[in-house]
Design a protein around this motif. Sequence first.
Motif, short mmCIF file in Angstrom:
data_model
loop_
_atom_site.label_atom_id
_atom_site.label_comp_id
_atom_site.label_asym_id
_atom_site.label_seq_id
_atom_site.Cartn_x
_atom_site.Cartn_y
_atom_site.Cartn_z
N GLY B 9 0.83 -1.21 0.00
CA GLY B 9 0.00 0.00 0.00
C GLY B 9 0.86 1.26 0.00
O GLY B 9 0.61 2.20 -0.75
N ASN B 139 -8.19 0.34 -0.80
CA ASN B 139 -7.28 -0.73 -1.23
C ASN B 139 -6.06 -0.13 -1.94
O ASN B 139 -5.96 1.09 -2.10
CB ASN B 139 -8.01 -1.74 -2.14
N GLN B 140 -5.14 -0.99 -2.35
CA GLN B 140 -3.88 -0.54 -2.93
C GLN B 140 -4.10 0.19 -4.25
O GLN B 140 -3.39 1.16 -4.57
CB GLN B 140 -2.95 -1.75 -3.14
N ALA B 143 -5.17 3.59 -3.52
CA ALA B 143 -4.03 4.35 -2.99
C ALA B 143 -3.25 4.97 -4.14
O ALA B 143 -2.86 6.14 -4.11
CB ALA B 143 -3.13 3.45 -2.14
N PHE B 165 -4.40 6.88 5.81
CA PHE B 165 -4.08 5.50 5.50
C PHE B 165 -4.06 4.73 6.82
O PHE B 165 -3.99 5.33 7.89
CB PHE B 165 -2.69 5.48 4.85
N LEU B 169 -3.35 -1.49 5.29
CA LEU B 169 -3.19 -1.19 3.86
C LEU B 169 -1.74 -0.84 3.57
O LEU B 169 -1.18 -1.21 2.54
CB LEU B 169 -4.08 -0.02 3.46
#
Lengths: 193, 554
Positions: B9, B139-140, B143, B165, B169
Amino acid sequence: MKLDIKLCGVGGQGILSIATIIAEAATEAGLYLKQAEVHGMSQRGGDVQSDLRLSTELIWSDLIAKGGADMILSMEPMEALRYLPYLAEDGVIVTSSKPFVNISNYPDEAAVLAELDSMPHCVRLDIEGIARDNGLPRSANVVLLGMAAPFIKLIEPQQLRAAVARIFAPKGEAVVAANLKAFDLGHNHSMNQ
Amino acid sequence: MSEKRLLLGDEALALGALHAGLSGVYAYPGTPSTEITEFIQKNTLAKERGVHSRWCTNEKTAMETALGMSYAGKRALVCMKHVGMNVCADPFMNSASTGVNGGLVVLSADDPSMHSSQNEQDSRFYGKFAMVPIFEPSNQQEAYDMMADAFELSEALQLPVLMRFVTRLAHSRAAVTVHEAREENPFNPDKDLSRWVLIPLNARRQYAKLVSLQPRVESSAAESKYNWIENLGTQKHPLGIIAAGIGYNYVKESAPAGIPILKISQYPLPVAKIKALASCCDKILVVEDGQPFVEELVKGILGADYPVIGKLAGRTGDKANTIGRMPLTGELIDGVLPRMGELTPDSVAAALGVKSSSVYSPAKNVAPRPPQLCQGCGHRDVFAALGFIADEFPDSRIFGDIGCYALGFLPPFRALESCVDMGSAITLAKGAADAGMFPVFCVIGDSTFTHSGMTGLLDAVNENSPITVIISDNFTTAMTGGQDSAGLNNYEAICLALGVEREHLHLVVPIPKNMEQIKAIIRKEMMYKGVSVIIPQRECMQTLGRKLRSKKQE
């Protein structure tokens, strides 16, 4: 089809390298993947764990639910026991049988191994001893990965083996050869069980 | 052209920022945010472009420097762990008044469950406090994607944007589709000079501007592509869910099909969508990681009569909750979700009334294995040298600070008696000395000392407070993985410049054979009725090991 793996051990034993290799193989195989790990203070000789989730379908949660892990893959026998509440009913434990004792109240070794053996599906091996006897003292974690390979149903053992070679390639041919040997030692052990 | 990459992440955020035309990242290391800056430091594109990525002395200098880069027209990113927001709160709040020129994104990585932190504070409150837009990836992929949108929005509204954040993650890997990199902004210093001069005359005008911008801040979230409703049919549902950030994943993992969900990843809260969800559901469950930020606001939006459950309300109340590693009985404080600790697939499933449960009971032969100082660590020798104090001076205290050496609290050392916030060892010691405690000691690491300890030492010097300061120097910011320390081994010069007397400043090497010498210095200095500083210097075993290994490979 999904496969949830609880990877565990003690900080510095190399569980994140195992996660990296499986992730590499899973990506190559076109699987969905999420892998949550712990960084920071807990790395200093404490217990460490990583949740590795593989699936042919989209994965939502980064973490594995209790009772959901298809495998506990552990570099240390007591650490394998720590995550029993996460193991699925037909889940398998693949673990080192050699205790890493850095606490004064480590439980009785025979009791730890007996409790592991009381589980329906447990494969254990002195991976450090095997690695050392074969001149691979730094590859015990890859021996463990080889042991686990037959149980990682979504990925062929050959795909995992190829990922071992790719991940260690930057460190030179000798390191690749050593780790492939370690993988085969672990894999053969499980196949002969 | 786009491609898929497997990214943590934190790495997704970093690459997203680089691909959004970032010109500088400004940060102080802090788990779980450290890997963002480290990724940029190693990235080829960042190197080619000369993107600034060197570590800052603390979060306040980071925030201010990034604001300066924004002033000059370029895009800048500030990264920190949640408690860093407290350190940079002054420039952060005021950057909402000045506004920004080049896009400015402030990334705060919260640590619910306190995996590596001293509290669970929720950074979204800071975003609301400063009246700026907040993004919260679920989610990534988000991000990565949100970085570009956050920079665009920052420039469109001329406001800093907060991105929140969380640990799970930050430190979780998944495949992310990434795109080509946008060019950096050209050098373009702001022409509007008065907005940067916050004397009351200008500050009142700028605050009025910030207030008048709020409808646009709200509409940006109301129309955000990251906020959406699922499964909103025509018939009435018994339960609807508001899922914020990572909470959405746990809801999707276990929610029964067809249940209406409002997913929120951008704030201020989308009021119309919340009302739309409420109008077709009898009750709303709020699922959010951290403090009950959304839950409280939703109660205000829907009124006292509408049932909203979450961390505050809806407790079924019969079971103890297991929070992180600490079993706590949460009977009096929890809602349908635990007040404390991070969300888990288990706690969310339970709140949804879905069974997720263990098949096997906890093992009998398991003992806790807490983290510990590395074998050979110089901090160990420092604590060994201080060992006599507890025995000989039971009313004395050794004030500690944030870093690996906080483990000195645990057996076998039991040598530290405080760890509150960065730099607090010296100032707590001074306060205790002011109250009459003697002798008083404090232990602070090199990087923590430059982060926030120097000003406290100046206070102590100015009053010649009777304290013995031990700056345990391992040449690095060790706990977060060995980032460069801002003092650059100039601790002796820094202390002298702050006014520490030459004869009460000692450099020592903490190895067993020097133990008697170090103890003798401590015994002498603790009796001195003024400021003494002892600097044990020895490299961190981890960074030393890495250097030796990389040398061997060459």
